[in-house]
Design a protein around this motif. Sequence first.
Motif, PDB file in Angstrom:
ATOM      1  N   LEU A  16       3.654  -4.831   3.643  1.00 29.13           N
ATOM      2  CA  LEU A  16       2.345  -4.276   3.285  1.00 29.13           C
ATOM      3  C   LEU A  16       1.987  -3.124   4.212  1.00 29.13           C
ATOM      4  O   LEU A  16       1.949  -1.966   3.797  1.00 29.13           O
ATOM      5  CB  LEU A  16       1.282  -5.371   3.359  1.00 29.13           C
ATOM      6  N   ALA A  65      -0.240  -0.472   2.311  1.00 26.07           N
ATOM      7  CA  ALA A  65      -1.384  -1.234   1.824  1.00 26.07           C
ATOM      8  C   ALA A  65      -2.688  -0.631   2.327  1.00 26.07           C
ATOM      9  O   ALA A  65      -3.692  -0.599   1.603  1.00 26.07           O
ATOM     10  CB  ALA A  65      -1.268  -2.692   2.261  1.00 26.07           C
ATOM     11  N   VAL A  97       0.022  -2.342  -4.466  1.00 27.86           N
ATOM     12  CA  VAL A  97      -1.143  -2.854  -3.746  1.00 27.86           C
ATOM     13  C   VAL A  97      -2.423  -2.398  -4.416  1.00 27.86           C
ATOM     14  O   VAL A  97      -3.395  -3.162  -4.514  1.00 27.86           O
ATOM     15  CB  VAL A  97      -1.108  -2.396  -2.275  1.00 27.86           C
TER      16      VAL A  97
END
Length: 329
Positions: free
Chosen positions: A115, A119, A150
């Motif tokens: 992530l 993200a 995301v």
Amino acid sequence: MRAAVVLSCGNPPDLRTVPAPEVAEGESLVQVTAAPITPLDVLCASGTSYFGQPALPYIPGVQGVGKLTDGTRVWFPTQAGMRPGDGSFADLCAVPTTDLVPIPDGTRDETAAALGLSAVAAWMALTWRAALRPGEQVLILGAGGTVGQVAVQAARLLGARRVVAVCRSPRSQALATKNGADAVVPLHPDDTPETLTPRLRRALDGLADVVIDPVFGIPATAAAQVLAPGARIVNLGSAAAESATFTSATLRGNTASLLGYTNNALTPTQRHTALTEIFNHAATGALSVDHALTPLADIAPAWTSQATGSTPRRIVVQLSDVPTPPSVP
């Protein structure tokens, strides 16, 4: 300690044994457990980025995950390849203590690594730049990429009433549906704005309030034709092309805003807050990104896969015991 070391620009890093980093005042020593290979890593190591050629040799890795001496799990950024200093593809990394972000129980190290800053880009594009309001409709271009994946999930978490994803491959389309998109618009290699726009209109329930755009080019040009009054287009990249066409009438007629985004514009507090929210959602399973794991011993082929785009998944390097590599000459 073991480390992946860039010895020459434009080539994958080699596995080597190097001295452990010295820890300066205000820094913490992180035992690295996972680190993603990102496009920024590859760009910096190519020697062609706007940061200039890095001083060689150096350890790449602009972000990573690990644990402190007290066992606390943390995410951390580095300036590797952008400024002198080493990065996350090593057993140990010295990091400014103020840059560390704790990782909550329930979020795996490799999930947090996958992530990371991608993200943050998706989350902040929606919350900070687009100022998404609950009940708005969101159109996400490049929904198969890490940022796009995301963004689909985050838009849903942030209260969007409808999320429409645009992506190219069948695999990406399936991912977008899994991630919560209400509709998925396939992007074809021969698409023009004139062929793509009608498909966007059919997928949307009315007009788009927010467009998240990591690709620009034809998809962005088509998206500009389906904007609601007061719509915001947030551009995060140019994966499709370096230019797109927006007429004055389109922007003025819809009182639309065309906004740029870069993580470099964030304050440390903004980044820390965003990551905390992201990791908390990841702990519940509400945020994730498709990724593949590879050991540090396989850094060279994994690096080449990222550089050539031969794998669509985010590659996360796991730090684990391997035979001792040769020292840097």
